[in-house]
Design a protein around this motif. Structure first.
Motif: not given
Lengths: 343, 343
Positions: A67-75, A123-134
């Motif tokens: 029940h957690v959404i991860g938000v990955v944000v650089p900067f 987390s149950d899902g990941l939201l990647l903001l402004s970054l592209v995963p390797p």
DNA sequence: TTGAAAGCGATACCAG
DNA sequence: CTGGTATCGCTTTCAA
């Protein structure tokens, strides 16, 4: 008396006190209907008496979901990132999901990569903001069947919410050209690191396209790159404005950078917009306050849509087929008071 | 061949493949030294081969800790809140803790109260920004032995990082008085809801104190209350500036509100600072950009300190005695270009 | 409708 | 050093 209360009450304590099995307590907890009203009442009483609250951790383990959404944000220091996170929060706030914030700016890259994607079960899902995963991370994310949505970054493997940066750059530049400018400079980001997405580069492309369409020759000395910080942009702009042949207009790849250009002009005593026109990109809140002409992209909306899409994927379960749709949000030029015909 | 890989590998899979017990794998995982090099190598090989990553959830349950710090923030839409969160993130980024963001603005109060404090086991510690928890929640937090630190809100039960709001209000008002103003108005928040902390009220107190110290009579019609949004503040300010006897200066309880006052002045064609002086509070980034005179409080720093203190408590374990220290951060007036002697 | 018991995936203690 | 086993607190069959 009873067993001494070592720590908070558990489902077992409740079951014991109510004189039922844990299974029954669980059913009551989860609102199952197949529980006799009398039994339910007894359980509820016990819960009340013991001030029992279920352990979400144990629940996570058993249900295999957090029940957690991860938000990955650089900067996270940038206004645009914050605005996007707000959009995300607005959606999650009305959902049963909590928001875990991973600011990769603040931490060492290696450590981050290890921690964040360690298993993908935080987390149950990941939201990647402004970054592209390797690529290797992408593979692990897929292997872990962790739903992912990208915002402000394209990737063939995941659904994404983007804008047309090329077009945005083109619109901004066209606006200047239509005002009569011919000496138009560009202030953008440095070439991106492996993680960050290169939206600035696309904006440069749009800039160049608009110039060439108008038959204006591109001048290499008019294209400058730095960082997102307005301080750095200010320095760059000062250089630019001291050129023997000074530009009459500047298109900056972000509002932050545009603010730096504005500062530079002030320092050099160059009047805006009489002697210099400035266009930004993003339309962060400050832009309206200082009257900056800029290209508006729906920042809040992008976070909102990204979160909605992700929640949908999460709800869909791990076995659904996810097509990497690309959702494009509109951009438009917002004309304020930093642009005018060249003096 | 081997058992079909249903889902990601577990510690059991690794143990089986390495031909050892799970205990041994766990030891290797946690860097215990009492493992024979050969054995360790076997385990490491198995981990590598299986692409095994430990489940943090199971770990949480077993260890009874989450490695998560919860940050509760009302009104995440405000710049000051964001700035504080940045401070928090800067500390957590260099720690093994992740950041869980609870935005209580975005959700229904009741739901929030239930969810957030459901057991307190979603995080190892809680940082409450600009809000004071209701008494029953406080009790539960203590019962759960969950380390807590308040930022920008006082509470006898918890350590807190605060500023002297009364003094801040006093400084701002004094600055105006020293410039020669006598007709000084105040624009502040509405009376606070049960959750939110009433820093604005203390600033009013400081305002009143400064006035009385200078022997200036307080005028009730000069004290206005609304919300934090600059839109609302703008409306309020317009009323204020249309008074028969118009104030020559306004002290706003936040920069957001001060910006609203500035807008109001622009709309009414009142020149700042010639005809109207304006002082804000917070010194958010925008303040510098628009040249707003304001009372600076260390926003980022408050988040940083709060996080540091909390991490310390968390490390100290549940059994330590926590004295509710109150750490006070300094405030100062930053004079820019929205204040001057009355015309 | 309900209780008992088997997971979920780790940690940690206890023998050996 | 190492394997086996109990444990963390909940959900979910499976019978009864």
């Amino acid at each position: 008396m009873e067993t001494l209360p070592s720590g908070p009450a558990t489902i077992n304590d409740v079951a014991a006190r109510a004189g039922v099995g844990v299974g029954t307590v669980s059913r009551v907890l989860n609102g199952r209907t197949n529980v006799r009203p009398v039994t339910r009442a007894k359980v509820l009483d016990a819960i009340e008496a013991l001030k029992y609250r279920p352990s979400s951790i144990a629940r996570n383990l058993s249900l295999r979901r957090t029940h957690v959404i991860g938000v990955v944000v650089p900067f996270f220091t940038s206004h645009s990132a914050v605005e996007r996170v707000r959009g995300v929060a607005s959606v999650l706030g009305r959902s049963p999901y909590d928001l875990m914030l991973f600011d990769i700016e603040a931490e060492d890259r290696r450590e981050h990569a290890f921690r964040l994607f360690d298993r993908g079960d935080r987390s149950d899902g990941l939201l990647l903001l402004s970054l592209v995963p390797p690529d290797d991370e992408v593979e692990r994310l897929r292997a872990a069947r962790l739903p992912c949505v990208l915002v402000d970054a394209p990737h063939p493997g995941f659904p994404s919410i983007v804008i047309d940066d090329v077009r945005g750059g083109e619109l901004a530049t066209k606006h200047l050209i239509e005002l009569g400018h011919r000496l138009i400079a560009f202030v953008g980001d440095k070439p991106p690191d492996p993680f960050r997405f290169a939206s600035s580069r696309d904006r440069t492309l749009g800039y160049e396209r608009a110039l060439s369409q108008a038959g204006i020759e591109a001048r290499p000395e008019f294209v400058r790159e730095g960082t997102q910080s307005h301080q750095v942009a200010r320095g760059i702009a000062i250089d630019l404005l001291r050129l023997p042949q000074r530009p009459t207009a500047v298109f900056a790849a972000s509002d932050a950078q545009a603010l730096g250009v504005l500062e530079a002009a002030r320092i050099l005593g160059i009047r805006v917009p009489q002697e210099l026109s400035v266009v930004g990109f993003d339309d962060v809140e400050v832009a309206a306050l200082v009257g900056l002409t800029t290209v508006r992209q729906p920042l809040f909306e992008s976070g909102r849509r990204g979160a909605e899409l992700l929640l949908q994927l999460v709800a869909g379960g791990a076995d659904q087929v996810v097509e990497p749709v690309v959702e494009q949000l509109p951009v438009e030029v917002v004309i304020r008071s930093t642009t005018a015909a060249p003096g």
